[in-house]
Scaffold this active site. Structure first.
Site, PDB file in Angstrom:
ATOM      1  N   TYR A   1     -10.430 -33.519  14.848  1.00 17.98           N
ATOM      2  CA  TYR A   1     -10.450 -34.178  16.164  1.00 17.98           C
ATOM      3  C   TYR A   1     -11.657 -33.739  16.983  1.00 17.98           C
ATOM      4  O   TYR A   1     -12.249 -34.536  17.704  1.00 17.98           O
ATOM      5  CB  TYR A   1      -9.149 -33.913  16.917  1.00 17.98           C
TER       6      TYR A   1
ATOM      7  N   GLU B   1      10.411 -25.807  -6.687  1.00 18.72           N
ATOM      8  CA  GLU B   1       9.719 -26.946  -6.083  1.00 18.72           C
ATOM      9  C   GLU B   1      10.413 -27.490  -4.834  1.00 18.72           C
ATOM     10  O   GLU B   1       9.785 -27.682  -3.802  1.00 18.72           O
ATOM     11  CB  GLU B   1       9.562 -28.089  -7.116  1.00 18.72           C
TER      12      GLU B   1
ATOM     13  N   ASP C   1      11.031 -30.120 -10.752  1.00 15.36           N
ATOM     14  CA  ASP C   1      11.570 -31.365 -11.296  1.00 15.36           C
ATOM     15  C   ASP C   1      10.889 -31.638 -12.635  1.00 15.36           C
ATOM     16  O   ASP C   1       9.911 -30.979 -12.977  1.00 15.36           O
ATOM     17  CB  ASP C   1      11.241 -32.543 -10.360  1.00 15.36           C
TER      18      ASP C   1
END
Lengths: 624, 362
Positions: free
Chosen positions: B95, B194, B246
């Site tokens: 920014y 995870e 996963d």
């Protein structure tokens, strides 16, 4: 045998009225909306034809006034030559009368059906009479007629005729009452007049609509259009019926004179050959020729060697008119590119000379996700109906536009892109799909010529797009050496607390060229352009420079500079102003002389033909 | 690294640009290409780092020159922060660049990538530049005692099991010695997880206590500080790291970034990667062996798996087999799919089985 003759004549008279009643659609009067449109079209076409023929800058005013319920009074007033008093009954009252029915000439109207059919339509639908006022410049007064049509005798029914004072020095005013429906939009009277303005930029057209709204399309040029020249019919352009009716009406006493005098390109020698081939004696009276004889003549025409018809008898719009016409009507879209209009040489189809000219408007506010708009013209008349059946649409659809920067599914169909394509087919007896003359027939000779025009337009758009790319690249490079490299130098020095080094050597390594560039901003009257020449080479240079602003936007002395001894990193600055909106400004072309082309960016070498007026771009066959 | 040292190193880099300009040469910047075609295995450290192929950004093209302008603005900004002892987030810098005129970034990805480029170019770390990422929220649970330097400047002692709630101890953005000291570790290994759901399940089941391990929630693709903390505990206290994810192509990448180093940060793989980390996430074989509930592979999943077949980090036989099997069966499964066999199945059966397969020590 008088009784028999009367029968035929009765039969014929009855059939004209019946023919019209039954076949309104063939003549274009097939719906209430279209009928009003047709009346305006027939009258307006006649006005423009008459003005062109007599060298008058047209001023035509169309007024639609609501009479009652679904009845309108349609008036068309022009400043044309006017009509001789005794001709009025013929011109407005007789179907198939028109002065041009048997003439061989390019004109907007083609048969003597139009205006009389309009009056007849009015008479049938409202049971009211029409009104004609006309004055020729040699007459002191105008003549005011109230007339209808006697369908039985195929002539005008003059209800009243009186001389009146008219402030107009010459012109005609016709008012036709008719049932109809006024509509706006794509196939409307206003759109027709707008497109007429494209083909007739020297005309001032005004429309007063039923709500009292006035639309005026003023002329943008005072140049007169060149009238077409009437020629005698070329033998190869004639059907059997044509030859038959010529033979019945000729003033020639015998066949040999009929051949020699009434046809184009039949010399004495050729006439003898035709006689020999057909085996008909040359002293036979033309009116006594049998149908068999006519057939033999027609075969003989094809057998002998005939020169093609003359080609200087046509009246094109010409590139100047096309450009001005497109500009005046489509400027509201702020297009970024007006293609150079393309004209084909005149060719012959079936013994009739014809040609094609075309133009294109590209970019700006035109939608790029829509099919291109095709504006079709035949003999200077806009074609608004039946686009799908028309040879012009077919030629556009058959070309692969993808190579020219358009979107087109599978390379066929109407392409998508921000463009308006203008095509004008003109000639003597150009073929239409029907009597209402709404679509050009698909004739190979004509679609081929249209195709060649379109290719040339496509190339123009492609090169315009390429030029835009090049400009963008040059601008990038300019930004690089003028802004970015100095910024790197400045920022690096700032961080290190050192002096900014001399950047000239680096800059001339990056761009060892002379830059020609421009900045522009809005000014009071248009756009103010500041042109800069910056020498990024390491040597002094001298060169000649010519600015070529967009056509028609610049007025003033020639923009030409001699730049002498411009040192490395030095600038030469000049400014000039042009008319027009800043958003339309496509950029000025710069040309240079007297310097090695590889050392210049942002300008091109001066072409050898610069400054000479290019009238036609002639495309030749078989090039692609 | 001390602020003045950092400043000096950055100025050296700027000076090389300045010298080229002063000598009349077109300025240019070279650095290793940061893509998967240019990562090589460092045989000494067993991590993947950038290879020899390099990219050169030259001031003779607009892109290259714009790059240099932005880089210089960034350097200037970092110098100022160092001078005033401030720091900013990467997002804040993005920014702030609004006011940099020609140095303004188009996207935050662009400024993030350039901050990493600057690390590569200067051999410094983002932390040295006082640039930090957004709060990541990764956490740790287990019997490890650390001292964290708080914003008041005092070191506070925290046991990551007894002194924290069920969410665990939140890993700060910097885990270097001056910010975080590891005092005492009482665990046999680290289990890096995870998803939050599985982390919470293991916490609830008390797996850290029953199995004497540290649970680390990766929160998807782990942030630098999470990977750095894994690395430090692994190196300083010899704890092995097991990665439990996963079973889909993205999980394989999570593991790879921990074990081999991420492609984007291959210049600091030696500092972040744990080459000995083991994968105990769901595999294609698990899907078959445990008959897990599955989802079909999406087109994106398939593309990612195919890309992994070309990724140098996945060239071992074991990985190729797993990836190809997953492509063949066309299925993927989440770690929470193990709940099919009951809430305790993961802690009582799956993890013990997997761990003993790997190590034989359970």
């Amino acid at each position: 045998m008088p009784p028999r003759k009367a029968t035929i004549s009765e039969f014929r008279e009855a059939s004209i009225s019946e023919f019209f009643e039954k076949n309104r659609h063939i003549l274009g009067f097939d719906s209430p909306q279209k009928s009003l449109f047709m009346i305006v079209k027939e009258a307006l076409d006649n006005s423009l034809d008459a003005c062109e023929e007599h060298g008058i800058l047209p001023e035509v005013k169309v007024t639609l006034e609501k009479a009652e319920d679904d009845e309108f009074n349609v008036s068309v007033e022009d400043n044309g030559p006017g009509i001789e008093r005794k001709q009025v009954p013929n011109v407005f009252g007789k179907l198939l009368y028109g002065s041009r029915f048997h003439s061989f000439k390019q004109s907007r109207g083609q048969q003597g059906i139009g205006i009389t059919a309009a009056i007849l339509y009015g008479q049938i639908t409202t049971a009211r009479t029409s009104h004609v006022k006309t004055r020729r410049k040699e007459d002191d007064v105008a003549y005011d007629f109230i007339l209808g049509i006697n369908v039985k005798e195929n002539k005008a029914d003059i209800h009243s005729e009186k001389p009146v004072i008219w402030e107009k020095p010459h012109g005609a005013l016709i008012t036709i009452p008719a049932k109809g429906k006024y509509q706006i939009g794509k196939q409307s009277i206003l759109e027709y007049m707008r497109e007429c303005a494209v083909a007739n930029p020297n005309a001032t057209l005004t429309l007063l609509d039923p709500d009292g709204k006035t639309y005026e399309i003023p002329r943008v040029t005072d140049i007169l259009s060149k009238p077409a020249v009437a020629i005698k019919p070329h033998p190869l352009g004639l059907e059997l019926g044509d030859i038959n009716s010529m033979a019945k009406n000729t003033l020639s006493p015998d066949l040999i004179h009929f051949l020699r005098d009434d046809f184009n390109r039949i010399s004495d020698k050729v006439a003898d050959e035709i006689l020999a081939f057909s085996g008909i004696p040359g002293n036979k009276k033309p009116s006594e020729l049998s149908l068999q004889d006519i057939k033999k003549l027609s075969e003989a025409f094809k057998a002998v060697k005939l020169m093609p018809p003359p080609t200087d008898c046509l009246s094109p719009l010409g590139p100047e008119f096309i450009k001005k016409g497109l500009k005046s009507v489509y400027e509201e879209n702020h297009p970024s590119h007006y293609g150079k209009p393309v004209s084909r040489p005149i060719t012959v189809y079936n013994g009739n000379p014809f040609s094609v000219e075309a133009g294109i408007v590209y970019g700006g506010d035109l939608p790029s996700d829509q099919p291109v708009r095709i504006v079709r013209f035949a003999n200077k008349v806009p074609l608004l109906y039946q686009p799908g059946a028309c040879a012009i649409t077919k030629a556009v659809s058959e070309m692969d536009w993808r190579q020219y920067g358009f979107d087109q599914k599978g390379g066929q169909g109407v392409p998508y892109g921000p463009a308006i394509i203008f095509v004008h087919v003109y000639g003597i007896r150009i073929p239409f799909t029907s009597e209402s003359k709404e679509a050009l027939a698909n004739v190979n000779e004509i679609t081929n010529e249209i195709g060649l025009c379109l290719k040339s337009l496509g190339r123009g758009v492609k090169s315009f797009l390429g030029k835009k790319d090049r400009r963008a690249r040059i601008y990038e490079k300019f930004r690089l050496v003028n802004t970015l490299i100095p910024e790197i130098g400045k920022k690096a020095s700032e961080i290190l607390g050192k002096e900014v080094p001399n950047l000239e050597p680096v800059i001339s390594k990056i761009a060892n060229v002379v830059f020609v560039t421009e900045e522009f901003r809005k000014s009071q009257e248009g756009v103010e352009i500041e042109m800069k020449v910056i020498n990024y080479t390491r040597r002094e240079i001298s060169m000649g420079l010519i600015a070529d602003p967009p056509t028609g936007d610049y007025e003033g002395p020639e923009l030409k500079w001699e730049i002498k001894d411009l040192g490395p990193a030095q600038e030469f600055v000049a400014s000039f102003s042009i008319k027009g909106r800043i958003s339309d400004y496509p950029g000025t072309n710069y040309y240079f002389t007297g310097i090695d082309p590889v050392r210049v960016q942002g300008a091109e070498p001066l072409p050898a033909d610069f400054g000479t007026e290019t009238v036609n771009i002639i495309e030749t066959d078989g090039e692609e | 690294m001390a602020a003045d040292q950092t400043t000096r190193k950055l100025e050296e880099m700027v000076n090389s640009i300045y010298s080229m300009l002063a000598a009349g040469d077109i300025p240019e910047i070279s650095m290793p290409s940061r893509n998967k075609e240019n990562i090589v295995l460092d045989p000494m450290l067993s991590v993947w780092r950038y290879g020899d192929s390099s990219v050169t950004r030259s001031g003779k093209a607009v892109d290259g020159a714009e790059y240099m302008v932005k880089l210089l603005y960034m350097v200037d900004f970092i110098r100022e922060m160092l001078r005033e002892s401030k720091s900013s987030t990467l997002r804040e810098m993005y920014y702030i660049s609004e006011g940099w005129n020609l140095g303004k970034f188009g996207t935050q990805d662009e400024s993030n990538l350039m901050a990493e480029d600057l690390e590569v170019l200067s051999s410094l770390l983002r932390e040295d530049f006082k640039l930090r990422p957004e709060e990541n929220g990764a956490s740790i649970m287990g019997d490890i005692t650390i001292e964290e330097r708080t914003r008041k400047g005092e070191f506070k002692k925290i046991n990551c099991r007894d002194d924290v709630g069920d969410g665990g101890y939140g890993i700060p953005y910097s885990v270097e010695e001056e910010k975080l000291r590891i005092k005492d570790v009482n665990a046999r290994y680290i289990l890096a997880i995870e998803t939050g759901g599985m982390f919470d399940r293991l916490v609830e089941n008390g797996f850290d206590e029953t199995n004497n391990c540290l649970l680390v929630h990766l929160k998807g693709q782990p942030a630098r500080s999470t990977r750095r903390l894994l690395k430090r505990i692994n190196e300083e206290h010899n704890l092995p790291v097991y990665v439990f994810t996963d079973g889909d192509p993205w999980s394989f990448r999570i593991y790879a970034s921990i074990a081999y180093g991420a492609i984007k940060t291959a210049h600091i793989s030696h500092y972040l990667a744990v080459p000995t980390a083991e994968y105990i996430g769901i595999t294609a074989s698990d899907i078959l062996n445990y008959k897990l509930p599955t989802d079909d592979l999406s087109d994106k999943d398939i593309a990612a798996l195919n890309a992994e077949l070309k990724d140098p980090r996945f060239q071992s036989e074991r990985w190729r087999d797993e990836i190809e099997t997953m492509l063949n069966i066309g299925k993927k499964a989440e770690q929470q799919a193990l709940a099919k066999y009951g809430l305790d199945y993961v802690t009582s059966t799956y993890l013990p089985e997997k761990l003993s397969d790997l190590t034989g020590f359970m």
